[in-house]
Motif scaffolding. Sequence first.
Motif, PDB file in Angstrom:
ATOM      1  N   ALA A  11       0.779  -1.205   0.002  1.00  0.00           N
ATOM      2  CA  ALA A  11       0.097  -0.036  -0.032  1.00  0.00           C
ATOM      3  C   ALA A  11       0.797   1.452   0.041  1.00  0.00           C
ATOM      4  O   ALA A  11       0.299   2.427   0.188  1.00  0.00           O
ATOM      5  CB  ALA A  11      -1.020  -0.008   1.192  1.00  0.00           C
ATOM      6  N   HIS A  12       2.009   1.123   0.091  1.00  0.00           N
ATOM      7  CA  HIS A  12       2.851   2.253  -0.083  1.00  0.00           C
ATOM      8  C   HIS A  12       4.362   2.142  -0.650  1.00  0.00           C
ATOM      9  O   HIS A  12       5.071   1.339   0.352  1.00  0.00           O
ATOM     10  CB  HIS A  12       2.822   3.030   1.464  1.00  0.00           C
ATOM     11  N   HIS A  13       4.774   2.584  -1.653  1.00  0.00           N
ATOM     12  CA  HIS A  13       6.219   2.645  -1.767  1.00  0.00           C
ATOM     13  C   HIS A  13       6.439   3.739  -2.974  1.00  0.00           C
ATOM     14  O   HIS A  13       5.473   4.298  -3.498  1.00  0.00           O
ATOM     15  CB  HIS A  13       6.586   1.300  -2.494  1.00  0.00           C
ATOM     16  N   HIS A  14       7.713   3.705  -3.233  1.00  0.00           N
ATOM     17  CA  HIS A  14       8.521   4.764  -4.199  1.00  0.00           C
ATOM     18  C   HIS A  14       9.221   3.829  -5.250  1.00  0.00           C
ATOM     19  O   HIS A  14       9.921   2.896  -4.822  1.00  0.00           O
ATOM     20  CB  HIS A  14       8.901   5.610  -3.355  1.00  0.00           C
ATOM     21  N   LEU A  15       9.286   4.628  -6.437  1.00  0.00           N
ATOM     22  CA  LEU A  15      10.239   4.311  -7.371  1.00  0.00           C
ATOM     23  C   LEU A  15      10.612   5.455  -8.019  1.00  0.00           C
ATOM     24  O   LEU A  15       9.851   6.373  -8.227  1.00  0.00           O
ATOM     25  CB  LEU A  15       9.555   2.932  -8.181  1.00  0.00           C
ATOM     26  N   ALA A 203     -11.882   6.982  15.823  1.00  0.00           N
ATOM     27  CA  ALA A 203     -13.277   7.237  16.018  1.00  0.00           C
ATOM     28  C   ALA A 203     -13.844   7.827  14.726  1.00  0.00           C
ATOM     29  O   ALA A 203     -15.140   7.944  14.836  1.00  0.00           O
ATOM     30  CB  ALA A 203     -13.533   8.228  17.240  1.00  0.00           C
ATOM     31  N   LEU A 204     -13.261   8.481  13.759  1.00  0.00           N
ATOM     32  CA  LEU A 204     -13.546   8.850  12.650  1.00  0.00           C
ATOM     33  C   LEU A 204     -13.528   7.933  11.442  1.00  0.00           C
ATOM     34  O   LEU A 204     -12.417   7.465  11.127  1.00  0.00           O
ATOM     35  CB  LEU A 204     -12.904  10.128  12.016  1.00  0.00           C
ATOM     36  N   PRO A 205     -14.840   7.607  10.933  1.00  0.00           N
ATOM     37  CA  PRO A 205     -15.179   6.542   9.851  1.00  0.00           C
ATOM     38  C   PRO A 205     -14.329   6.535   8.601  1.00  0.00           C
ATOM     39  O   PRO A 205     -14.030   5.792   7.920  1.00  0.00           O
ATOM     40  CB  PRO A 205     -16.408   6.026   9.786  1.00  0.00           C
ATOM     41  N   ASN A 206     -14.003   7.953   8.118  1.00  0.00           N
ATOM     42  CA  ASN A 206     -13.472   8.095   6.930  1.00  0.00           C
ATOM     43  C   ASN A 206     -11.678   8.156   7.147  1.00  0.00           C
ATOM     44  O   ASN A 206     -11.070   8.812   6.204  1.00  0.00           O
ATOM     45  CB  ASN A 206     -13.837   9.583   6.503  1.00  0.00           C
ATOM     46  N   ILE A 207     -11.277   7.619   8.381  1.00  0.00           N
ATOM     47  CA  ILE A 207      -9.787   7.876   8.479  1.00  0.00           C
ATOM     48  C   ILE A 207      -9.386   6.146   8.385  1.00  0.00           C
ATOM     49  O   ILE A 207      -9.914   5.418   9.352  1.00  0.00           O
ATOM     50  CB  ILE A 207      -9.396   8.056   9.705  1.00  0.00           C
ATOM     51  N   ALA A 208      -8.425   5.925   7.485  1.00  0.00           N
ATOM     52  CA  ALA A 208      -7.812   4.787   7.611  1.00  0.00           C
ATOM     53  C   ALA A 208      -6.334   4.952   7.793  1.00  0.00           C
ATOM     54  O   ALA A 208      -5.756   6.133   7.923  1.00  0.00           O
ATOM     55  CB  ALA A 208      -8.061   3.837   6.289  1.00  0.00           C
ATOM     56  N   VAL A 209      -5.660   3.691   8.040  1.00  0.00           N
ATOM     57  CA  VAL A 209      -4.171   3.631   8.493  1.00  0.00           C
ATOM     58  C   VAL A 209      -3.420   2.880   7.607  1.00  0.00           C
ATOM     59  O   VAL A 209      -3.869   1.483   7.496  1.00  0.00           O
ATOM     60  CB  VAL A 209      -3.938   3.433   9.872  1.00  0.00           C
ATOM     61  N   LYS A 210      -2.101   3.179   7.147  1.00  0.00           N
ATOM     62  CA  LYS A 210      -1.015   2.094   6.240  1.00  0.00           C
ATOM     63  C   LYS A 210      -0.148   1.839   7.689  1.00  0.00           C
ATOM     64  O   LYS A 210       0.525   2.727   8.049  1.00  0.00           O
ATOM     65  CB  LYS A 210      -0.656   2.826   5.253  1.00  0.00           C
ATOM     66  N   ILE A 211       0.206   0.653   7.873  1.00  0.00           N
ATOM     67  CA  ILE A 211       1.229   0.459   8.866  1.00  0.00           C
ATOM     68  C   ILE A 211       2.498   0.002   8.031  1.00  0.00           C
ATOM     69  O   ILE A 211       2.623  -0.714   7.219  1.00  0.00           O
ATOM     70  CB  ILE A 211       0.934  -0.892   9.753  1.00  0.00           C
ATOM     71  N   SER A 212       3.373   1.240   8.246  1.00  0.00           N
ATOM     72  CA  SER A 212       4.860   0.939   7.449  1.00  0.00           C
ATOM     73  C   SER A 212       5.799   1.916   8.520  1.00  0.00           C
ATOM     74  O   SER A 212       5.495   2.660   9.209  1.00  0.00           O
ATOM     75  CB  SER A 212       4.645   1.638   5.986  1.00  0.00           C
ATOM     76  N   LEU A 242      -7.080  -0.862   7.890  1.00  0.00           N
ATOM     77  CA  LEU A 242      -5.681  -1.027   8.359  1.00  0.00           C
ATOM     78  C   LEU A 242      -4.999  -1.849   6.959  1.00  0.00           C
ATOM     79  O   LEU A 242      -5.527  -2.996   6.683  1.00  0.00           O
ATOM     80  CB  LEU A 242      -5.390  -1.720   9.429  1.00  0.00           C
ATOM     81  N   THR A 243      -3.713  -1.406   6.675  1.00  0.00           N
ATOM     82  CA  THR A 243      -3.187  -2.279   5.770  1.00  0.00           C
ATOM     83  C   THR A 243      -1.886  -2.097   5.825  1.00  0.00           C
ATOM     84  O   THR A 243      -1.162  -1.061   6.350  1.00  0.00           O
ATOM     85  CB  THR A 243      -3.678  -1.816   4.286  1.00  0.00           C
ATOM     86  N   PHE A 244      -0.953  -3.194   5.378  1.00  0.00           N
ATOM     87  CA  PHE A 244       0.343  -3.048   5.697  1.00  0.00           C
ATOM     88  C   PHE A 244       1.086  -2.431   4.282  1.00  0.00           C
ATOM     89  O   PHE A 244       0.616  -2.597   3.094  1.00  0.00           O
ATOM     90  CB  PHE A 244       0.910  -4.621   5.800  1.00  0.00           C
ATOM     91  N   ALA A 245       2.425  -1.966   4.437  1.00  0.00           N
ATOM     92  CA  ALA A 245       3.142  -1.264   3.385  1.00  0.00           C
ATOM     93  C   ALA A 245       4.590  -1.521   3.691  1.00  0.00           C
ATOM     94  O   ALA A 245       5.016  -1.443   4.712  1.00  0.00           O
ATOM     95  CB  ALA A 245       2.665   0.056   3.252  1.00  0.00           C
ATOM     96  N   SER A 246       5.213  -1.275   2.542  1.00  0.00           N
ATOM     97  CA  SER A 246       6.790  -1.579   2.461  1.00  0.00           C
ATOM     98  C   SER A 246       7.499  -0.036   2.783  1.00  0.00           C
ATOM     99  O   SER A 246       8.642  -0.030   3.380  1.00  0.00           O
ATOM    100  CB  SER A 246       7.068  -2.351   1.409  1.00  0.00           C
ATOM    101  N   ASP A 247       7.238   0.991   2.391  1.00  0.00           N
ATOM    102  CA  ASP A 247       7.849   2.181   2.068  1.00  0.00           C
ATOM    103  C   ASP A 247       9.192   1.867   1.437  1.00  0.00           C
ATOM    104  O   ASP A 247      10.198   2.598   1.841  1.00  0.00           O
ATOM    105  CB  ASP A 247       8.217   2.687   3.486  1.00  0.00           C
TER     106      ASP A 247
END
Length: 290
Positions: A11-15, A203-212, A242-247
Amino acid sequence: MARYDGPVVDAHHHLWSDAPAKYPWLAAEPALACPFMADDYFAAAAPNDVVATVWIEACASDPLAEAKAAAALHAAEPRLATAIIAHAPLDASDLPERLDRLQDAAQTLRGIRDIVAVRPGHSSFARHPDLLQRPAFAAGLRELARRGLSFDLMLEPWQMDGALALAAAIPDLPFIIEHAGSPDFSTTEGTALWRDAMRRASALPNIAVKISALHCRMPGWTNAALAEPILSLVEWFGVDRLTFASDFPVHDRTVPFADAYQTFRAAVADLSADGQRALFHQTARNLYRL
C-alpha cells in the motif's frame, strides 16, 4: 493460526530514476540517490507474492512528469502503480487545473499526497508548517472529495488535532494516514502521545491507516515489541481500515522489505485467516479502489 502466505498488495512504496536530478532532496541521501525501478522492487519484495501496489509521490521537482512516469511504469508492469498517489499543492489557486492534468496523465490516479508532517528538531518535507490550518488547504481537500479522490496524510502525532478537525469537516473524503501515524517509540511521552492521537483518529470512519516504517521509529525493536502497537491499531481501527506497506526503498535503509513483512506476519499470526488477508491484501484494494 497459520501466518499469512497469500497475495500481497503493497500500500505504499516509491520508485524513481534520474535521482537526484528529478528529486533534489536525494542529493543528501547517497544510499537512495540511485535508480530504484521494477526489477529492484521485486528483488527486494521476494518471496512475497506482490500482486498490486500503491505508488506514492516522492517530492519530485516536477510532480506531473513524475505521475506520467508512474503511469508508464504501470503500463509496462501492471502489478506496479496499480494505484497512483501524486502530489499537488492543495492550497494552490489553480488546483483544479493541476488535478485535471494529473488525472489525464495517470489513469490509475486514486489520490493526492501533500505532506504536512513537521517534527520539531527535524527537517521536513512539508511545504509550510501550518498547512492544516490554512483555509485554502481545506478547500483543496474538498476538491479531492468532489472528484472521488482520497488524501494520503503524512503527519506527526502532535498534529492530529488539526487533521481530525479537517476529517470531521469533510466526512466524504477518505483520509489515509501514512506510516502508522509516525510514532516516536523512543520515549514514554512519545509513545503516549501517539497512542492518544491514533485512538482518537479511529473514532472517525473516514480515516484509515497504513502500517509501515515502524522499525525506524523504535530503537532496539524486536518483533515482539512491534507487535504491541500493531495489535493496538487492529483493536482501534479494525482490519477493514488497516493495511500493511513496505515504504520501499526508503525503509530498506533500516530493515529490508522481506524482513519487515516477517515482522507484520508474526504480529498478526493469531488473527483469523480473513483478518490477515484484509491487512495484507483486501483493505488496500478497497481503500484505493483497485
